[in-house]
Design an enzyme around this catalytic site. Structure first.
Site, PDB file in Angstrom:
ATOM      1  N   GLY A  16       0.825  -1.203   0.000  1.00 55.52           N
ATOM      2  CA  GLY A  16       0.000   0.000   0.000  1.00 55.52           C
ATOM      3  C   GLY A  16       0.858   1.250   0.000  1.00 55.52           C
ATOM      4  N   ARG A  77       1.240  -5.313  -5.595  1.00 58.98           N
ATOM      5  CA  ARG A  77       1.353  -6.538  -4.795  1.00 58.98           C
ATOM      6  C   ARG A  77       1.639  -7.679  -5.761  1.00 58.98           C
ATOM      7  NH1 ARG A  77      -0.464  -4.796   0.161  1.00 58.98           N
ATOM      8  NH2 ARG A  77      -1.989  -3.096   0.106  1.00 58.98           N
ATOM      9  N   ASP A 108       4.775  -4.574   6.400  1.00 59.20           N
ATOM     10  CA  ASP A 108       5.301  -5.867   6.835  1.00 59.20           C
ATOM     11  C   ASP A 108       5.451  -6.861   5.683  1.00 59.20           C
ATOM     12  OD1 ASP A 108       2.581  -6.167   6.483  1.00 59.20           O
ATOM     13  OD2 ASP A 108       2.201  -7.051   8.449  1.00 59.20           O
ATOM     14  N   THR A 131       4.179   2.874   5.807  1.00 60.79           N
ATOM     15  CA  THR A 131       2.801   2.403   5.934  1.00 60.79           C
ATOM     16  C   THR A 131       2.034   3.365   6.823  1.00 60.79           C
ATOM     17  OG1 THR A 131       1.376   0.684   6.882  1.00 60.79           O
ATOM     18  CG2 THR A 131       3.596   0.834   7.769  1.00 60.79           C
ATOM     19  N   ASP A 133      -0.368   2.621   8.657  1.00 57.34           N
ATOM     20  CA  ASP A 133      -0.915   1.910   9.818  1.00 57.34           C
ATOM     21  C   ASP A 133      -0.071   2.041  11.087  1.00 57.34           C
ATOM     22  OD1 ASP A 133      -3.148   0.986   8.430  1.00 57.34           O
ATOM     23  OD2 ASP A 133      -2.085  -0.776   7.698  1.00 57.34           O
ATOM     24  N   ASP A 135       2.199   0.125  12.254  1.00 55.69           N
ATOM     25  CA  ASP A 135       2.112  -1.150  12.970  1.00 55.69           C
ATOM     26  C   ASP A 135       3.407  -1.961  12.959  1.00 55.69           C
ATOM     27  OD1 ASP A 135       2.029  -1.668  10.270  1.00 55.69           O
ATOM     28  OD2 ASP A 135       0.359  -3.074  10.357  1.00 55.69           O
ATOM     29  N   ARG A 177      -6.991  -2.001   9.657  1.00 58.98           N
ATOM     30  CA  ARG A 177      -7.635  -3.316   9.727  1.00 58.98           C
ATOM     31  C   ARG A 177      -7.191  -4.102  10.949  1.00 58.98           C
ATOM     32  NH1 ARG A 177      -6.115  -4.812   5.204  1.00 58.98           N
ATOM     33  NH2 ARG A 177      -4.365  -6.129   5.794  1.00 58.98           N
TER      34      ARG A 177
END
Length: 328
Positions: A16, A77, A108, A131, A133, A135, A177
């Site tokens: 992403g 991807r 990741d 990213t 996120d 995370d 998510r």
């Protein structure tokens, strides 16, 4: 471990997209030029590596990209890269261009690819956490996270204007998510009535009680922030449940979606991406392989990729507590 002589570095973005990726590419390439290295852009991530979409980069390619969102190297991807045959093709293309090392910018999944590539073919690689996120362990903040939070808060501020004008209850779904970092920050920064994240399940009954209390206190507007992967469901699902119990509310749902991925990167993201781009090149030259460059307490650190992607980065309990206090 033997430190290899590195003369040519390939840089790619994968997975992403995130605001600040262009800044990271630019810094990586500029640092490479500073150390008299040849720099190569690998377009469309690992998919482009498999299909030999590899070009030598010059200064003109990175002019005026710092302020642009997205990634000029494109991203994709790649299912084929998940196979040994696909990775072998990619390796052979790197060999054609005599590329000695890689800088991989992504989340990741992207860093997992870099790790596999190093283990199978010995290509030195350093990851840059790109990213929204936030995370990945091994860094206080990932490239793109700050901009995504700013975008979410700006959108929520505009939603509040109409919510206040009509005494409406809005459920706003943000990305995340598996991680609630954007939701928590957006909740604190936009004075949300409640924030629902994947890491913690809020019973619908408790949310109903909070909204009833706010109604009694004659709050002019109510915004509930929902991370897309929340244990209680998505924004639309939760809104339907609340409507059944609080029929007097005029309920609307807004899903911010990919809006959060776009836009010019914030100052913080530009600086973070720039620091990490330089750190990636310098790390490779110093023999730091199969690691991710990050910033912790304003210092550059290198974390093994396996640790960065496996260790759970948890939402700060204090942030969650603050969000709860400020929503009353």
């Amino acid at each position: 471990m033997e430190i290899k002589t590195i003369k040519r570095i390939g840089v790619l973005t994968s997975g992403g997209d995130a605001p600040g990726m262009n800044a990271a590419i630019r810094a990586t390439v500029r640092a490479g030029f500073y150390y008299n290295l040849e720099m190569y852009g690998i377009y469309r991530g690992y998919e482009g590596m498999i299909h030999n979409e590899i070009k030598k980069l010059e200064s003109k390619h990175i002019s005026h990209v710092l302020e642009r969102g997205g990634t000029f190297l494109k991203s994709a991807r790649s299912q084929e890269f998940r196979t040994p045959e696909g990775r072998k093709k990619a390796y052979e293309n790197l060999q054609k261009h005599r590329i000695d090392a890689l800088v991989v910018i992504g989340g990741d999944g992207s860093l997992t690819g870099a790790h596999l590539f190093y283990k199978e073919f010995g290509i030195p690689a350093i990851g840059i956490p790109g990213t929204i996120d936030n995370d990945l362990a091994g860094t206080d903040m990932t490239v793109g996270f700050d901009t995504a939070c700013n975008t979410a808060i700006e959108a929520i501020d505009k939603i509040r204007d109409t919510a206040t004008s009509h005494d409406r209850l809005f459920f706003v779904e943000v990305m995340g998510r598996d991680a609630g970092f954007i939701a928590i920050n957006a909740g604190i920064g936009s004075a949300a009535a409640a924030t629902l994240i994947p890491e913690k399940k809020m019973p619908i009954e408790r949310l109903v009680e909070r909204l009833q209390a706010r109604k009694k206190a004659m709050k002019q507007s109510n915004i509930v922030i929902v991370a897309e992967g929340g244990k209680s469901g998505g924004a639309s699902e939760i809104a339907d449940k609340i409507k059944k119990q609080l029929p007097y509310y005029d309920i609307k749902v807004t899903i911010l979606g990919h809006l959060q991925r776009g836009g010019a990167p914030s100052s913080l993201d530009r600086v973070l991406a720039s620091k990490l781009g330089v750190a990636a090149v310098e790390g490779l030259l110093a023999g730091k392989y199969d690691v991710m460059a990050g910033v912790i307490n304003n210092k550059v650190v290198y974390t093994p990729i396996t640790k960065a992607i496996v260790d759970d980065k948890e939402v700060d309990e204090d942030d969650f507590r603050i969000a709860k206090i400020l929503s009353t």
